[in-house]
Design an enzyme around this catalytic site. Structure first.
Site: not given
Ligand code: AP5
Ligand code: MG
Length: 194
Positions: A14, A89, A128, A134, A146
């Site tokens: 996204k 969401r 990543r 993060r 998640r």
């Protein structure tokens, strides 16, 4: 006005596609994840509360993100349109967004959902996580949480836009440019139909 909801599970692409859409269409990018991380970076009370949930891969309360989006819509009154990334969401967020946009007479043009299987999502996010900083990318357990939050609470949002005839899904596997080309064609088909 082009108001696009870019939808999909964590790691679907996204944010990556949003960057390309901004360049192409000059839209304002509203990512609730980015807005929350900016609150964390500034050490605000909201950020500190959100961090406790985000670090465990759990959604923050609806009213927090709805408030942030409402504020951003008001701050960008002359925008050509918005990309909503990672919002709505939950169905409650989707209903609230419709109400906010109704007052501006600028409804959602459509939702584009990027479909990517869970094993590829996990692979992308762990990759990543090696240098993103993060905390929610660093741990396979949090990544799975998640994805579970997405399946439990977020996936039903697709049905909300399906009933409004605003839903299109797209395979999110392929190069970034290939996925972008497909999104570009979908948006073009909306213009032609209106
Ligand atoms: P958020 O920041 O929204 O994260 P997310 O949706 O969980 O996942 P990402 O942003 O990591 O995925 P993405 O789809 O943007 O993929 P990206 O382009 O980065 O949310 C974080 C947290 O904040 C949530 O868990 C929740 O706690 C809270 N939150 C946020 N919004 C909320 C809301 N509305 N309500 C409640 N809580 C909320 O790509 C991922 C990786 O894949 C990158 O490394 C990229 O380079 C790579 N990649 C992209 N495209 C491709 C491709 N085509 N091929 C190969 N690799 C690719
Ligand atoms: Mg993102």
């Amino acid at each position: 006005m082009l108001n696009l909801v870019l939808f999909g599970p964590p790691g679907a692409g996204k944010g990556t596609q949003s960057q390309k859409l901004i360049e192409k269409y000059g839209l304002i990018h509203l990512s609730t994840g980015d807005l929350l991380r900016s609150e964390i970076a500034q050490g605000t009370e909201l950020g500190l509360e959100a961090k406790k949930l985000m670090d465990h891969g759990i959604l923050v309360p609806d009213e927090v993100v709805i408030g942030m989006i409402s504020h951003k819509l008001d701050a960008n009154k002359t925008a050509r349109g918005f990309i909503f990334d990672g919002f709505p969401r939950t169905v409650a967020q989707a209903e609230a967004l419709d109400r906010l946009l109704e007052t501006k007479d600028a409804p959602i043009s459509g939702m584009i959902a990027l479909e990517v299987p869970a094993d590829e999502l996990e692979r992308r996010l762990l990759e990543r996580g090696k240098d993103s900083g993060r905390p929610d990318d660093a741990n396979p357990g949090v990544i799975r949480k998640r994805i579970k939050e997405y399946n439990d609470k977020t996936a039903p949002v697709a049905g909300y836009y399906k009933t409004q005839n605003k839903f299109t899904s797209k395979d999110g596997i392929g190069s970034v440019d290939e996925v972008f080309e497909a999104i570009y064609k979908i948006i073009g088909s909306w213009d032609a139909g209106r």
